[in-house]
Design an enzyme around this catalytic site. Structure first.
Site, short mmCIF file in Angstrom:
data_model
loop_
_atom_site.label_atom_id
_atom_site.label_comp_id
_atom_site.label_asym_id
_atom_site.label_seq_id
_atom_site.Cartn_x
_atom_site.Cartn_y
_atom_site.Cartn_z
N ASP A 176 -4.03 -2.45 -5.24
CA ASP A 176 -5.34 -2.12 -4.67
C ASP A 176 -5.77 -3.17 -3.66
O ASP A 176 -6.45 -2.86 -2.68
CB ASP A 176 -6.36 -2.00 -5.80
CG ASP A 176 -7.70 -1.48 -5.31
OD1 ASP A 176 -7.74 -0.90 -4.21
OD2 ASP A 176 -8.71 -1.66 -6.01
N ASP A 193 -8.79 4.56 -8.03
CA ASP A 193 -9.37 3.61 -8.99
C ASP A 193 -10.11 4.33 -10.11
O ASP A 193 -9.93 4.02 -11.29
CB ASP A 193 -10.33 2.66 -8.27
CG ASP A 193 -9.62 1.69 -7.35
OD1 ASP A 193 -8.42 1.48 -7.55
OD2 ASP A 193 -10.26 1.15 -6.43
N ASP A 228 -3.39 -2.88 -0.21
CA ASP A 228 -3.66 -1.86 0.80
C ASP A 228 -4.80 -2.30 1.73
O ASP A 228 -4.81 -1.95 2.92
CB ASP A 228 -3.94 -0.51 0.16
CG ASP A 228 -5.18 -0.53 -0.72
OD1 ASP A 228 -5.81 -1.59 -0.85
OD2 ASP A 228 -5.51 0.52 -1.31
N GLY A 229 -5.76 -3.05 1.20
CA GLY A 229 -6.83 -3.57 2.07
C GLY A 229 -6.31 -4.58 3.07
O GLY A 229 -6.70 -4.57 4.24
N ASP A 257 -8.50 5.32 -1.99
CA ASP A 257 -8.51 4.11 -2.80
C ASP A 257 -9.52 4.22 -3.93
O ASP A 257 -9.22 3.92 -5.09
CB ASP A 257 -8.83 2.91 -1.90
CG ASP A 257 -8.78 1.61 -2.67
OD1 ASP A 257 -7.75 1.31 -3.28
OD2 ASP A 257 -9.79 0.88 -2.67
#
Length: 289
Positions: free
Chosen positions: A70, A95, A73-74, A91
Site C-alpha cells: 500500500d 484497504d 504504490d504511492g 487503493d
C-alpha cells in the site's frame, strides 16, 4: 457558397456533427505502475484468504505483504507522475475490503466478539464513504480526499498530510488484527479448545497450549473449506508469546485509528449538512415553516 454540412434532425433543426474526444490522452490508466501494484495487492489478499482457515503463517505473510505494498504504490505514483483518481479509489477499496475480510473471519472464529468486529467494519466503511462523498460533493471533482484543512479537523489534517503518521497508523492497525488472528491458533485464553484436559475430565489441566480436548474424525481432513479446518490448524498450534506482544504494541495505535475513523465520519457529516443548509438557503426553503 460553401455547402452546409449540418445534418437536420427529425424536427427540422440543424444538428451539429459529433465532436471527437480531444480532451483526454490515449494513455491506458489501468496499466499505470501504481495500479499494477494495486492489482498485485488484490491477488495477494485473495491468496491470504484461501489460506486463512488452515495456514495462519502463510496467510499472515501474504496479508502483510499486501498491506505493505500500500505504501509502495504511492511512491510509484509520485515517481512516475501517475497519480490518478482511479488509483486512489482502487487503493481505498482494497484497504477496506481486505480489512473487512479479516474481521469477518475473526467474527466467525470468536463469535462472542462478533458485534465488536462487525461494528469496526461498519465504522471503517461508513467513515471512508462519507468522507469521500463529502469531498466529491463539497470540494469538487479535482479535490483529493487527503486535502483536509487544519481548520476543519486538526487530527485529520495530521493523519492525511503526515506520511509517517498515516503509514504507522494503517500498518499497526492491520498488525493488531493480524495478531488477533494468530492468537486464534496459539492462545488457549483466546481459544479455549486448545486447553488440554485430564483424561475424561472436563476441566483443563492448565493454561498451557495443548491439543484440542476431543478431536473429531472430521479434523483429519485438511481441506480449507471443511468445517474442521480451523480446529485442525489449532491442533498444530504456535507459540503465543509473539502474537500477544504484537497485540500489546499495536493496540494503542489501533484505538487511535478507530478514533480517526469516528472523527472522519462526524466531520464528513457536518460538511454535508453545511452544504445542505447553503442549498436550502439559496432555494428559500429555510424561511418556510
Amino acid at each position: 457558397m460553401a455547402a452546409d454540412r449540418r445534418v437536420k434532425q427529425s424536427n427540422g433543426a440543424p444538428k451539429e456533427p459529433a465532436r471527437q474526444a480531444d480532451d483526454q490522452t490515449d494513455e491506458n490508466i489501468f496499466l499505470f505502475v501504481p495500479n499494477l501494484i494495486g492489482y498485485l495487492r488484490i491477488v495477494l489478499a485473495l491468496c491470504s484468504l484461501y489460506f486463512m482457515p488452515l495456514h495462519p503463517r502463510r496467510c499472515s505473510f501474504l496479508y502483510s505483504i499486501s498491506c505493505l505494498l500500500d505504501a509502495l504504490d504511492g511512491l510509484a505514483a509520485r515517481k512516475f507522475n501517475q497519480s490518478t483518481r482511479f488509483g486512489a479509489v482502487l487503493d481505498m477499496v482494497t484497504d477496506r475490503c481486505t480489512t473487512a475480510c479479516l474481521l469477518v473471519f475473526l467474527s466467525t472464529a470468536k463469535p462472542a466478539y462478533s458485534m465488536i468486529f462487525q461494528g469496526l467494519i461498519s465504522l471503517d466503511f461508513a467513515s471512508h464513504y462519507m468522507h469521500m462523498y463529502a469531498t466529491l460533493v463539497m470540494g469538487g471533482q479535482g479535490e483529493s480526499h487527503k486535502n483536509v484543512s487544519a481548520s476543519r479537523s486538526r487530527i485529520m489534517h495530521l493523519y492525511y498530510t503526515n506520511k509517517w503518521v498515516l503509514f504507522v497508523a494503517c500498518a499497526l492497525n492491520e498488525l493488531f488484527f493480524i495478531a488477533l488472528y494468530l492468537l486464534c491458533f496459539s492462545s488457549p485464553i483466546i481459544t479455549p479448545a486448545l486447553l488440554p484436559t485430564n483424561g475424561n475430565a472436563t476441566e483443563p489441566l492448565s493454561l498451557l497450549p495443548g491439543s484440542p480436548a476431543s478431536p473429531k474424525p472430521s479434523m483429519f481432513f485438511s481441506s480449507p473449506f471443511s468445517a474442521a479446518a480451523m480446529e485442525m490448524a489449532r491442533a498444530n498450534k504456535m507459540d503465543s508469546s509473539v502474537p500477544w506482544a504484537l497485540v500489546i504494541i499495536s493496540a494503542p495505535v489501533m484505538i487511535f485509528k478507530q478514533y480517526v475513523n469516528g472523527v472522519q465520519l462526524w466531520e464528513a457529516s457536518k460538511w454535508l449538512a453545511e452544504g445542505d443548509r447553503k442549498q436550502r438557503k439559496q432555494a428559500g426553503l429555510d424561511k418556510r415553516r
